[in-house]
Design an enzyme around this catalytic site. Structure first.
Site, PDB file in Angstrom:
ATOM      1  N   SER A   1      -5.902   3.047  -2.174  1.00 18.57           N
ATOM      2  CA  SER A   1      -4.790   3.659  -2.671  1.00 18.57           C
ATOM      3  C   SER A   1      -4.295   3.363  -4.093  1.00 18.57           C
ATOM      4  O   SER A   1      -4.641   2.417  -4.632  1.00 18.57           O
ATOM      5  CB  SER A   1      -3.287   3.102  -1.795  1.00 18.57           C
ATOM      6  OG  SER A   1      -2.079   3.488  -2.171  1.00 18.57           O
TER       7      SER A   1
ATOM      8  N   TYR B   1       1.240  -4.366   1.005  1.00 13.60           N
ATOM      9  CA  TYR B   1       0.549  -3.402   1.041  1.00 13.60           C
ATOM     10  C   TYR B   1      -0.280  -3.001  -0.247  1.00 13.60           C
ATOM     11  O   TYR B   1      -1.580  -2.949  -0.130  1.00 13.60           O
ATOM     12  CB  TYR B   1       1.027  -2.002   1.308  1.00 13.60           C
ATOM     13  CG  TYR B   1       0.506  -0.880   1.455  1.00 13.60           C
ATOM     14  CD1 TYR B   1      -0.329  -0.507   2.813  1.00 13.60           C
ATOM     15  CD2 TYR B   1       0.287   0.257   0.668  1.00 13.60           C
ATOM     16  CE1 TYR B   1      -1.126   0.590   2.764  1.00 13.60           C
ATOM     17  CE2 TYR B   1      -0.391   1.413   0.907  1.00 13.60           C
ATOM     18  CZ  TYR B   1      -1.337   1.750   2.068  1.00 13.60           C
ATOM     19  OH  TYR B   1      -1.945   2.578   2.181  1.00 13.60           O
TER      20      TYR B   1
END
Length: 258
Positions: A140, A153
């Site tokens: 990501s 995350y």
């Protein structure tokens, strides 16, 4: 890009980017081993893939945070196809959690995003070495762009980027390439699974798109195209790299505007 007779194992294949990757590889003639927790969705994806390529994918219900499921996934794939050419580590969990939230959110994301990915890669490596295959990790943009509201995350995706680099160094001499794809905002069901309704979710992505240099957000299909390219022979000289696909988010907001 041609993947005829290539066996591609995709985790988190029942929705979002994983689903788009499955369909992209199916259209390119791949033999697919699709892994997910939602059996109904997984079977629907498998049916769509079969319509595209005529080959029936192997659909495996599994949770990569469970070691026994990981072992079973690789064994079933090898038993069914005899090899693994490409591993797409896409399965991931995103929970809205910051430093002051309950540690269980951190533990859950770590279990899937890092430990589960580590485990399934470990089990697949001997087969990838035989096939001279490759690995694509779906990371990501937040591995490198801090977002405090989803701190755990971000941390797991930063770990995945380093995992990619270390693996590339380790496996390169054995003929196995390893790369990461780092999407920015993609309008999947990730935030909806955190309790955000359709209206709020759509407005959020409209606001994000308006703030990005390209004035749009990427689609799951955009990401799948990049994953397939990195997994293909066209990328035979690329390893250990992270590839941002974020419509310019990583560039930040310019200090001066024309």
């Amino acid at each position: 890009m041609e993947f005829s007779e290539k066996v591609v194992l995709i985790t988190g294949a029942s929705a979002g980017i994983g689903e788009a990757c499955a369909l992209k590889f199916a259209k390119s003639g791949a033999l697919l081993s699709l892994v997910g927790r939602n059996v109904e969705n997984l079977n629907k994806v498998a049916e769509q893939c079969e319509q595209f390529c005529g080959n029936k994918p192997l659909a495996i219900k599994a949770d990569i945070s469970v070691a026994e499921d990981v072992e079973m996934t690789v064994k079933e794939t090898i038993s069914h196809f005899g090899k693994i050419d490409v591993l797409v580590n896409n399965a991931g969990v995103l929970l809205m959690a910051g430093i002051m939230d309950d540690i269980s959110s951190f533990d859950s994301m770590l279990a899937t995003n890092v430990r589960g990915t580590y485990l399934i890669t470990q089990k697949a490596i001997p087969h990838l070495i035989v096939a001279k295959g490759n690995i694509v990790n779906v990371s990501s943009i937040v591995s490198n762009v801090a977002v405090p509201a989803i701190m755990p995350y971000c941390m797991t995706k930063a770990a995945l980027d380093m995992f990619t680099k270390c693996l590339a160094l380790d496996l390169g001499p054995k003929g196995v390439r390893v790369n990461a794809v780092n999407p920015g905002p993609v309008n999947t069901a990730l935030f909806k699974r955190n309790g955000i309704n359709d209206e709020v979710n759509n407005q959020m992505f409209e606001n994000i798109a308006a703030a990005l240099p390209l004035r749009k957000v990427s689609t799951s299909e955009d990401v799948a195209e990049l994953v397939a390219f990195l997994a293909s022979d066209k990328a035979s000289s690329i390893t250990g790299s992270r590839h941002e696909i974020d419509c310019g988010l990583h560039l930040g907001d310019p200090v001066l505007r024309a």
